[in-house]
Design a protein around this motif. Sequence first.
Motif, short mmCIF file in Angstrom:
data_model
loop_
_atom_site.label_atom_id
_atom_site.label_comp_id
_atom_site.label_asym_id
_atom_site.label_seq_id
_atom_site.Cartn_x
_atom_site.Cartn_y
_atom_site.Cartn_z
N GLU A 6 0.64 -1.30 0.08
CA GLU A 6 0.05 0.15 0.03
C GLU A 6 0.86 1.20 -0.07
O GLU A 6 2.16 1.36 0.57
CB GLU A 6 -0.80 0.01 0.95
CG GLU A 6 -1.78 -1.19 1.53
CD GLU A 6 -1.36 -2.24 2.41
OE1 GLU A 6 -2.00 -3.07 3.03
OE2 GLU A 6 -0.12 -2.34 2.48
N GLY A 8 0.13 5.73 -0.29
CA GLY A 8 -0.58 6.99 -0.37
C GLY A 8 -1.16 7.74 0.83
O GLY A 8 -1.96 8.42 0.79
N ARG A 19 -5.72 9.32 -2.11
CA ARG A 19 -5.91 8.14 -2.94
C ARG A 19 -4.91 7.18 -2.56
O ARG A 19 -3.70 7.47 -2.51
CB ARG A 19 -5.73 8.32 -4.43
CG ARG A 19 -6.17 7.23 -5.30
CD ARG A 19 -6.04 7.55 -6.90
NE ARG A 19 -4.85 7.40 -7.37
CZ ARG A 19 -4.26 7.02 -8.62
NH1 ARG A 19 -5.32 6.71 -9.44
NH2 ARG A 19 -3.25 7.20 -9.01
N SER A 21 -3.14 3.41 -2.96
CA SER A 21 -2.84 2.44 -3.97
C SER A 21 -2.45 1.03 -3.26
O SER A 21 -1.75 1.28 -2.17
CB SER A 21 -1.49 2.96 -4.83
OG SER A 21 -2.05 4.08 -5.40
N CYS A 22 -2.60 -0.10 -3.88
CA CYS A 22 -2.46 -1.35 -3.61
C CYS A 22 -1.74 -1.89 -4.73
O CYS A 22 -2.49 -2.47 -5.51
CB CYS A 22 -3.53 -2.07 -2.87
SG CYS A 22 -3.18 -3.82 -2.34
N ARG A 71 -9.81 -0.61 -9.87
CA ARG A 71 -8.81 -1.60 -10.20
C ARG A 71 -8.31 -1.45 -11.45
O ARG A 71 -9.12 -1.24 -12.47
CB ARG A 71 -9.24 -3.09 -10.17
CG ARG A 71 -8.18 -4.00 -10.28
CD ARG A 71 -8.67 -5.51 -10.27
NE ARG A 71 -9.68 -5.72 -11.14
CZ ARG A 71 -10.94 -6.36 -10.87
NH1 ARG A 71 -11.36 -6.64 -9.58
NH2 ARG A 71 -11.68 -6.55 -11.91
N THR A 77 -2.86 -3.00 -9.86
CA THR A 77 -3.21 -2.07 -8.67
C THR A 77 -4.50 -1.97 -8.47
O THR A 77 -5.19 -1.86 -9.29
CB THR A 77 -2.28 -0.79 -8.88
OG1 THR A 77 -1.00 -1.21 -9.19
CG2 THR A 77 -2.59 -0.10 -7.82
N TYR A 79 -7.21 0.80 -6.25
CA TYR A 79 -7.21 2.20 -5.42
C TYR A 79 -8.08 2.19 -4.86
O TYR A 79 -9.20 1.58 -4.84
CB TYR A 79 -7.07 3.03 -6.74
CG TYR A 79 -6.05 3.13 -7.73
CD1 TYR A 79 -6.32 2.32 -8.82
CD2 TYR A 79 -4.72 3.61 -7.44
CE1 TYR A 79 -5.24 2.10 -9.78
CE2 TYR A 79 -3.75 3.45 -8.34
CZ TYR A 79 -3.86 3.01 -9.49
OH TYR A 79 -2.94 2.72 -10.24
N GLN A 81 -10.07 5.58 -3.44
CA GLN A 81 -10.12 7.09 -3.73
C GLN A 81 -11.16 7.61 -2.43
O GLN A 81 -12.19 7.21 -2.48
CB GLN A 81 -10.68 7.57 -4.85
CG GLN A 81 -11.04 9.36 -5.15
CD GLN A 81 -9.85 9.99 -4.95
OE1 GLN A 81 -8.71 9.64 -5.73
NE2 GLN A 81 -9.56 11.09 -4.29
N CYS A 95 -4.85 -3.29 2.26
CA CYS A 95 -5.67 -3.98 1.17
C CYS A 95 -5.49 -5.51 1.47
O CYS A 95 -4.36 -6.00 2.07
CB CYS A 95 -4.98 -3.54 -0.21
SG CYS A 95 -3.35 -3.74 -0.47
#
Length: 119
Positions: A6, A8, A19, A21-22, A71, A77, A79, A81, A95
């Motif tokens: 992860e 962000g 946001r 991210s993974c 996705r 990845t 996400y 938001q 995640c």
Amino acid sequence: QVQLVESGGGLVQAGGSLRLSCAVSGRAASSSGMAWFRQAPGKQRELVAAISTGGSTNYADSVKGRFTISRDNAKNTVYLQMDSLTPEDTAVYSCAQRRLPGSLIYAYWGQGTQVTVSS
């Protein structure tokens, strides 16, 4: 070896956005359902948002209309938001991915990223 990383997280004022991210390695992010969880100090971990292999999404009532999970298969990845953040959204966000499309258990987990929302 499957890895979920992860990024962000950070500090943001109430009303702001982040946001998350993974990034998934070792398997396809689209191969089974993925989700974002969060855990605040002294509270149980809760499911925030999930996305199925087919792209269907579901959200916790507390974040509906404010958070969006998505996705990017090309980037492998997922996400999250997060808009209109409140101090109650402060938590460690992680995640996770199910081992198989039909399984109930999230077998793979990231290390988590801290989100802090100031009032």
